[in-house]
Design a protein around this motif. Structure first.
Motif, PDB file in Angstrom:
ATOM      1  N   LYS A  24       3.017  43.401  47.820  1.00 26.11           N
ATOM      2  CA  LYS A  24       3.916  43.137  48.941  1.00 26.11           C
ATOM      3  C   LYS A  24       4.060  44.399  49.798  1.00 26.11           C
ATOM      4  O   LYS A  24       3.966  44.335  51.023  1.00 26.11           O
ATOM      5  CB  LYS A  24       5.279  42.689  48.410  1.00 26.11           C
ATOM      6  N   ARG A  77       0.702  44.987  51.689  1.00 23.95           N
ATOM      7  CA  ARG A  77       0.542  44.104  52.845  1.00 23.95           C
ATOM      8  C   ARG A  77       1.432  44.557  53.999  1.00 23.95           C
ATOM      9  O   ARG A  77       1.001  44.611  55.139  1.00 23.95           O
ATOM     10  CB  ARG A  77       0.877  42.655  52.467  1.00 23.95           C
ATOM     11  N   ARG A  78       2.690  44.864  53.690  1.00 25.14           N
ATOM     12  CA  ARG A  78       3.611  45.305  54.746  1.00 25.14           C
ATOM     13  C   ARG A  78       3.123  46.595  55.399  1.00 25.14           C
ATOM     14  O   ARG A  78       3.207  46.741  56.619  1.00 25.14           O
ATOM     15  CB  ARG A  78       5.018  45.501  54.191  1.00 25.14           C
ATOM     16  N   ASN A  79       2.631  47.523  54.594  1.00 27.85           N
ATOM     17  CA  ASN A  79       2.092  48.770  55.156  1.00 27.85           C
ATOM     18  C   ASN A  79       0.901  48.492  56.063  1.00 27.85           C
ATOM     19  O   ASN A  79       0.811  49.033  57.163  1.00 27.85           O
ATOM     20  CB  ASN A  79       1.648  49.718  54.043  1.00 27.85           C
ATOM     21  N   SER A  83       9.661  37.254  61.313  1.00 29.30           N
ATOM     22  CA  SER A  83      10.012  38.657  61.514  1.00 29.30           C
ATOM     23  C   SER A  83      11.483  38.833  61.864  1.00 29.30           C
ATOM     24  O   SER A  83      12.065  39.864  61.591  1.00 29.30           O
ATOM     25  CB  SER A  83       9.125  39.292  62.593  1.00 29.30           C
TER      26      SER A  83
END
Length: 190
Positions: free
Chosen positions: A78, A81-83, A115
């Motif tokens: 997680k 992916r966010r990075n 978002s």
């Protein structure tokens, strides 16, 4: 000292809590290759993937403690992916990977952009997706997760599942339609 290859997640998390820097090397040994593959699938750039991976280790070091990941693998992926998505956002529109933009567009057919959603909405979406995935047979579930969680390419998924790219495209298309109908039936959009 515990051997790196045999260390389980609880032991690795314990090392983070003890502020033992070997926690990072154990994490890298156990999950590094998969995390890098995930970052490369999104970024399509080895140098950026390495940067992303270093950020993952840094963020985990700073977050654990106080956080206690229930599932270390999911927690790491997680963050990865966010990075990677953050790196893409920082790049200009011309430098964005068209394959990732297309991948995002595919999912937006089913799921609204989250978002701006609050954490309860994100949790609600996670629960809905998990419920939906349980309705799929193994092959469809694997293809869906590899494509939309790990951002793996269709040719790569086809090779792993030993079938044609066309079959994977059709399977993913039909799965997205099923997901949209599932979310409508469960009143997710309300």
């Amino acid at each position: 000292m515990v051997q790196i290859n045999n260390m389980d997640d609880e032991e690795i998390i314990r090392l983070y809590f003890e502020r033992d820097e070997t926690a990072i090397s154990h994490t890298a040994q156990k999950y590094g290759a998969g995390l890098k593959r995930c970052a490369q699938n999104i970024l399509h750039d080895e140098q950026l993937a390495d940067e992303c991976l270093n950020d993952v280790y840094f963020k985990v070091w700073n977050a654990v403690p106080p956080e206690i990941p229930q599932n270390l693998s999911a927690y790491l992926f997680k963050i990865c992916r966010r990075n990677a998505l953050g790196i893409i956002e920082r790049q200009s529109a011309q430098k964005r990977g068209s394959s990732f933009v297309a991948l995002t567009d595919e999912m937006l057919e089913c799921i609204p952009d989250d978002s701006a959603q609050s954490d309860p909405e994100t949790e609600r979406l996670t629960e809905a997706l998990n419920s939906f995935l349980k309705t799929l047979d193994r092959e469809k579930r694997i293809a869906f997760v590899k494509r939309y969680w790990y951002a793996q390419s269709i040719p790569s998924i086809a090779k792993e599942l030993n079938c044609s790219e066309g079959r994977i495209r059709t399977m993913l298309y039909r799965t997205r339609i099923k997901l949209k109908k599932f979310l409508e039936r469960t009143n997710f959009y309300e």
